[in-house]
Design an enzyme around this catalytic site. Structure first.
Site, short mmCIF file in Angstrom:
data_model
loop_
_atom_site.label_atom_id
_atom_site.label_comp_id
_atom_site.label_asym_id
_atom_site.label_seq_id
_atom_site.Cartn_x
_atom_site.Cartn_y
_atom_site.Cartn_z
N CYS A 104 0.80 -1.12 0.01
CA CYS A 104 0.06 -0.08 -0.06
C CYS A 104 0.92 1.38 0.02
O CYS A 104 0.59 2.09 -0.89
CB CYS A 104 -1.03 -0.01 1.25
SG CYS A 104 -0.29 -0.04 2.79
N HIS A 163 -2.59 0.59 6.72
CA HIS A 163 -2.96 0.81 5.49
C HIS A 163 -2.97 2.07 5.15
O HIS A 163 -3.49 2.92 5.89
CB HIS A 163 -4.22 -0.04 5.39
CG HIS A 163 -4.48 -0.33 3.90
ND1 HIS A 163 -3.79 -0.89 2.81
CD2 HIS A 163 -5.56 0.04 3.15
CE1 HIS A 163 -4.24 -1.01 1.68
NE2 HIS A 163 -5.71 -0.25 1.81
N GLU A 175 -5.98 1.35 -4.23
CA GLU A 175 -4.92 0.83 -3.15
C GLU A 175 -4.40 -0.32 -3.82
O GLU A 175 -4.89 -1.16 -4.69
CB GLU A 175 -6.13 0.65 -2.08
CG GLU A 175 -7.13 -0.48 -2.28
CD GLU A 175 -7.87 -0.90 -1.20
OE1 GLU A 175 -7.34 -0.56 0.03
OE2 GLU A 175 -9.03 -1.31 -1.42
#
Length: 289
Positions: A104, A163, A175
């Protein structure tokens, strides 16, 4: 004759369309659409800074190329896809060492490096959310209303942000989500462990900037060792300092100091012992109020 007249009429109609329809100018051809043509990956709302739009373009190009999520991917010496590693907590990552891709924060790093030509977000999700290049910050309670495309959405807690994703607008984000999947566009996940968002300032940074040292150094809600913990620096990082003040005397790692610095990007304090420089930092004003 009727058939001949019909053909001539059709030709005249076509010529009329060609000569009377305004030609598209170069500017018209390069105007960014308000949203992605297929409703997929792209800038889906107006108002974003140009650099943020370029970051989205860079991330979406990787989505279109079918690039994989790989654990620890994108954290090489330079921004870009790298082969991943096995995550000991996730069996789905067994193939990540054979896949060229991003995790990420690796994707966020690459996107903004492509947009700006500078490796300004080199780090993990926490480094990126708490970046000293902060233009604005938004809490989870504020929802999506104040966000613009290019803002970074963070998930986790103040002590453990695990994240991060790039907002596209219209409730969508791009993402690198998890092992076994490719980069994707998703609905923004509000609630749960959604922590908040940050808008990246890609210009010059205002205010004094310093480098910390040490590992596991906790920032505090107040300039005191007894105050609530806010966030622990896992290692050295660059921080913006708003002001400093004399408060509780601290002895640690062979140093003693009563100076504390306020870090606006963390809404927290840290003893000056762990900021590289003199005991009382040069060029930093004294906190008032």
């Amino acid at each position: 004759m009727l058939r001949r007249s019909g053909a001539i009429g059709t030709l005249i109609a076509l010529l009329t369309v060609l000569f009377l329809t305004p030609a598209a100018t170069a500017a018209d051809r390069f105007v960014r659409p308000a949203k992605a043509a297929d409703g997929g990956c792209g800038v889906l709302a107006p108002g974003a800074p140009a650099a943020a739009e370029r970051a989205i373009d860079a991330a979406c190009a990787q989505v279109a190329a079918g690039v994989w999520y790989t654990w620890d991917g994108g954290h090489g010496d330079q921004p870009g896809a790298t082969y991943g590693k096995k995550d000991p907590t996730d069996p789905a990552s067994d193939d990540d060492p054979n896949r060229l891709g991003f995790d990420c924060s690796g994707l966020v790093r690459y996107a903004y490096a492509q947009a700006t030509g500078a490796d300004m977000l080199n780090g993990d999700a926490s480094d990126q959310y708490y970046t000293y290049r902060t233009a604005d910050r938004f809490t989870a309670a504020q929802g999506l209303a104040p966000l613009l495309p290019g803002d970074l959405l963070a998930y986790g807690t103040s002590a453990d942000l695990h994240h991060i994703a790039i907002y596209l607008g219209a409730g969508k984000m791009v993402e690198a989500r998890q092992s076994g999947t490719k980069l994707m566009v998703s609905d923004v996940r509000l609630g749960g462990d959604y922590f908040g968002a940050v808008r990246v300032d890609t210009g010059s940074v205002e205010g004094p900037v310093f480098r910390t040292w040490g590992t596991g150094v906790w920032t505090k809600a107040q300039p005191s060792t007894a105050a609530a913990r806010v966030y622990a620096f896992p290692g050295p990082r660059t921080v913006r300092v708003a002001c400093q003040k004399h408060a509780e005397v601290v002895t640690a790692d062979g140093y003693t100091n009563d100076a504390w610095s306020y870090l606006p990007d963390y809404h927290a304090w840290v003893t000056n012992i762990y900021i590289q420089g003199p005991a009382w930092l040069d060029g930093v004003p004294t906190c008032t109020g």
